[in-house]
Motif scaffolding. Sequence first.
Motif, mmCIF file in Angstrom:
data_model
loop_
_atom_site.group_PDB
_atom_site.id
_atom_site.type_symbol
_atom_site.label_atom_id
_atom_site.label_comp_id
_atom_site.label_asym_id
_atom_site.label_seq_id
_atom_site.Cartn_x
_atom_site.Cartn_y
_atom_site.Cartn_z
ATOM 1 N N GLU A 360 61.994 -39.712 -22.318
ATOM 2 C CA GLU A 360 62.900 -38.571 -22.396
ATOM 3 C C GLU A 360 62.466 -37.468 -21.439
ATOM 4 O O GLU A 360 61.271 -37.233 -21.264
ATOM 5 N N PRO A 361 63.419 -36.778 -20.826
ATOM 6 C CA PRO A 361 63.070 -35.654 -19.947
ATOM 7 C C PRO A 361 62.586 -34.466 -20.763
ATOM 8 O O PRO A 361 62.932 -34.306 -21.936
ATOM 9 N N THR A 362 61.791 -33.635 -20.155
ATOM 10 C CA THR A 362 61.287 -32.418 -20.788
ATOM 11 C C THR A 362 61.484 -31.256 -19.821
ATOM 12 O O THR A 362 61.885 -31.445 -18.677
ATOM 13 N N VAL A 366 65.600 -27.835 -21.887
ATOM 14 C CA VAL A 366 66.001 -29.239 -22.077
ATOM 15 C C VAL A 366 65.702 -29.666 -23.508
ATOM 16 O O VAL A 366 64.589 -29.474 -24.006
ATOM 17 N N LYS A 402 69.933 -27.850 -14.307
ATOM 18 C CA LYS A 402 68.969 -28.425 -15.250
ATOM 19 C C LYS A 402 69.434 -29.791 -15.741
ATOM 20 O O LYS A 402 68.614 -30.689 -15.961
ATOM 21 N N THR A 405 68.563 -32.498 -13.138
ATOM 22 C CA THR A 405 67.138 -32.852 -13.184
ATOM 23 C C THR A 405 66.823 -33.685 -14.418
ATOM 24 O O THR A 405 66.069 -34.664 -14.355
ATOM 25 N N ALA A 406 67.397 -33.307 -15.556
ATOM 26 C CA ALA A 406 67.124 -34.018 -16.806
ATOM 27 C C ALA A 406 67.681 -35.436 -16.776
ATOM 28 O O ALA A 406 67.026 -36.372 -17.246
ATOM 29 N N GLY A 409 65.487 -37.614 -14.878
ATOM 30 C CA GLY A 409 64.212 -37.864 -15.538
ATOM 31 C C GLY A 409 64.296 -38.649 -16.822
ATOM 32 O O GLY A 409 63.268 -38.884 -17.479
ATOM 33 N N PHE A 410 65.488 -39.063 -17.205
ATOM 34 C CA PHE A 410 65.680 -39.836 -18.442
ATOM 35 C C PHE A 410 65.659 -41.318 -18.068
ATOM 36 O O PHE A 410 66.538 -41.802 -17.367
ATOM 37 N N GLU A 411 64.653 -42.034 -18.543
ATOM 38 C CA GLU A 411 64.507 -43.447 -18.177
ATOM 39 C C GLU A 411 64.735 -44.338 -19.394
ATOM 40 O O GLU A 411 64.023 -44.245 -20.395
#
Length: 445
Positions: A360-362, A366, A402, A405-406, A409-411
Amino acid sequence: MIESLLIANRGEIARRIIRTAKRLGIRTIAVYSEADAGMPFVLEADEAVNVGPANPAQSYRNTEAILAAAKSTGAQAIHPGYGFLSENADFARTVAANGLIWVGPSAEAITAMGDKINARNLMAAAGVPVAPGTEDPAATVESAIEAATSIGYPVMVKAAAGGGGMGMQVANDEAALRTEYEKVRTFAERMFGDGSVLIERYFPRVRHVEVQILGLADGRVIALSERECSVQRRNQKLVEEAPSPAVSPELRARFLAAAVKAGEAVGYRNAGTVECLLDPATGEFFFLEMNTRLQVEHPITELIHGLDLVEEQLRIASGEAPTFDPAALTSTGHAIELRVNAEDPKRFLPGPGKVATWVEPTGDGVRVDSGYAAGTTVTPNYDSLMAKLIVYGTDRADAIAKARTAVAGFEIVGPKNNLPFFAELLENDEFLSGDYDTGIVSRMR
């Protein structure tokens, strides 16, 4: 305050409710199906009870099993979340009859708003704008054609007992209406046990805007703010944002006043949402339906107001005052929610599977409300929603930045997911302009 709470739901909303309840010192009880035995919400609750097989009719919609779980664990209250039994008036009535607290509106309010035709008529009587449509069910295709001729094509053919975007078809002429009427009626009988059909004017270019209301313990109904929900596929929401980029202060005041009227018309208590269609060309809006429960997209309202709506629900159900002064309610910034579903990002068809990787993105602003983790499995038994990616910024541009970017970054590895669609949407000129409508996804595809 309630001391023990059974959550009659699963996945991310169960975890969401558990999180607030634990912060308030409330003992939490989860119910789960055999397919969900190892899910995070089961492990995070103070107690957990198996209520049946994977089939939701035998577990999450099994009222006898859920009530038995509440009694065996000494639960004082039941929170239904959304979906499953959340808008089941009979269940709400049965919960109260068994001496338990129902964290939601009265069974009478649920019944009043559960039928779209009845809801339309009630709202019209209360002075809430409604779109031109039938005041009674169109009992035959001939009566549907007569209504459509009076209303004017195109029309929306709706299952009166439907919800969640299900049981809706557009007819552009009489030939199409004959086909769609039978399709909707048959679907409604099978899915809802009620084949009643509503005919309503269809607006080719329209925005979907809704207002969060709270019916307080002292009897007052207040409106918090509006949410924009126009990014949809198959009439089901994918992205929501608050505030709506289409709503001016003057229009907002009209929206909120109408939402309060809607709640007052049925003596509403607890959290609910008044959904409307907004004609961007004229600034007119029309009542669509009232959801008598907490909405999937409630986090964006929480972020712009600095509230915890689950806590407010629990306080109302406990007969307590809200945590805020309704007369001094303010909002700041901008929030966006992206529904991360187990579906392919092109045709949005389900793609369940075992989660091999879940990262999870941080970061500042977020928030991720998730139901899954690495090692869990998205099964075809339930809704495809895996998580809600929510971002908060100082303004819409900041929130979008934001969100980009999130999303990056979410894989997620394993089940299919629609994160690539969100990456595309967040670069789409129409979305970025804020001047979009419910047809935006189809134009992207």
